[in-house]
Design a protein around this motif. Structure first.
Motif, PDB file in Angstrom:
ATOM      1  N   LEU A 152      11.688  47.738 -14.381  1.00  0.00           N
ATOM      2  CA  LEU A 152      12.674  48.425 -15.221  1.00  0.00           C
ATOM      3  C   LEU A 152      12.748  47.771 -16.596  1.00  0.00           C
ATOM      4  O   LEU A 152      12.890  48.468 -17.612  1.00  0.00           O
ATOM      5  CB  LEU A 152      14.038  48.423 -14.547  1.00  0.00           C
ATOM      6  CG  LEU A 152      14.132  49.192 -13.220  1.00  0.00           C
ATOM      7  CD1 LEU A 152      15.540  49.113 -12.657  1.00  0.00           C
ATOM      8  CD2 LEU A 152      13.677  50.622 -13.369  1.00  0.00           C
ATOM      9  N   ALA A 153      12.615  46.452 -16.660  1.00  0.00           N
ATOM     10  CA  ALA A 153      12.605  45.759 -17.950  1.00  0.00           C
ATOM     11  C   ALA A 153      11.391  46.160 -18.772  1.00  0.00           C
ATOM     12  O   ALA A 153      11.472  46.319 -19.996  1.00  0.00           O
ATOM     13  CB  ALA A 153      12.637  44.246 -17.740  1.00  0.00           C
ATOM     14  N   ALA A 154      10.238  46.350 -18.116  1.00  0.00           N
ATOM     15  CA  ALA A 154       9.027  46.804 -18.823  1.00  0.00           C
ATOM     16  C   ALA A 154       9.227  48.218 -19.370  1.00  0.00           C
ATOM     17  O   ALA A 154       8.792  48.518 -20.483  1.00  0.00           O
ATOM     18  CB  ALA A 154       7.822  46.741 -17.883  1.00  0.00           C
ATOM     19  N   LEU A 155       9.901  49.065 -18.598  1.00  0.00           N
ATOM     20  CA  LEU A 155      10.212  50.405 -19.092  1.00  0.00           C
ATOM     21  C   LEU A 155      11.169  50.331 -20.285  1.00  0.00           C
ATOM     22  O   LEU A 155      10.973  51.022 -21.291  1.00  0.00           O
ATOM     23  CB  LEU A 155      10.830  51.264 -17.982  1.00  0.00           C
ATOM     24  CG  LEU A 155       9.928  51.639 -16.814  1.00  0.00           C
ATOM     25  CD1 LEU A 155      10.738  52.374 -15.746  1.00  0.00           C
ATOM     26  CD2 LEU A 155       8.757  52.477 -17.263  1.00  0.00           C
ATOM     27  N   ASP A 156      12.184  49.481 -20.177  1.00  0.00           N
ATOM     28  CA  ASP A 156      13.139  49.293 -21.271  1.00  0.00           C
ATOM     29  C   ASP A 156      12.436  48.815 -22.539  1.00  0.00           C
ATOM     30  O   ASP A 156      12.750  49.281 -23.637  1.00  0.00           O
ATOM     31  CB  ASP A 156      14.228  48.286 -20.887  1.00  0.00           C
ATOM     32  CG  ASP A 156      15.181  48.815 -19.824  1.00  0.00           C
ATOM     33  OD1 ASP A 156      15.220  50.045 -19.608  1.00  0.00           O
ATOM     34  OD2 ASP A 156      15.883  47.987 -19.206  1.00  0.00           O
TER      35      ASP A 156
END
Length: 62
Positions: free
Chosen positions: A53-57
């Motif tokens: 999710l952090a990579a998507l963010d």
């Protein structure tokens, strides 16, 4: 996605790049907003993978 199943930072970043590309293609060919729906589905499916999710963010995929 097999990249997400590898569960490491580099595969999450590569998967996020592919999700961004897919979302862009969906918006372009299926209509505005379909890419966002796709991203939301991916985020819901992998909600426990905080590094993914952090990579998507990081790519602006909210």
């Amino acid at each position: 996605m097999s990249l997400i199943r590898q569960m490491n930072k580099h595969s999450y970043e590569a998967a996020a790049e592919l999700v961004a590309l897919a979302a862009e293609c969906l918006d372009r060919h299926e209509g505005k907003g379909t890419g966002t729906l796709y991203v939301n589905e991916i985020r819901a499916e992998h909600r426990r993978k905080r590094n993914f999710l952090a990579a998507l963010d990081a790519r602006g995929l909210r």
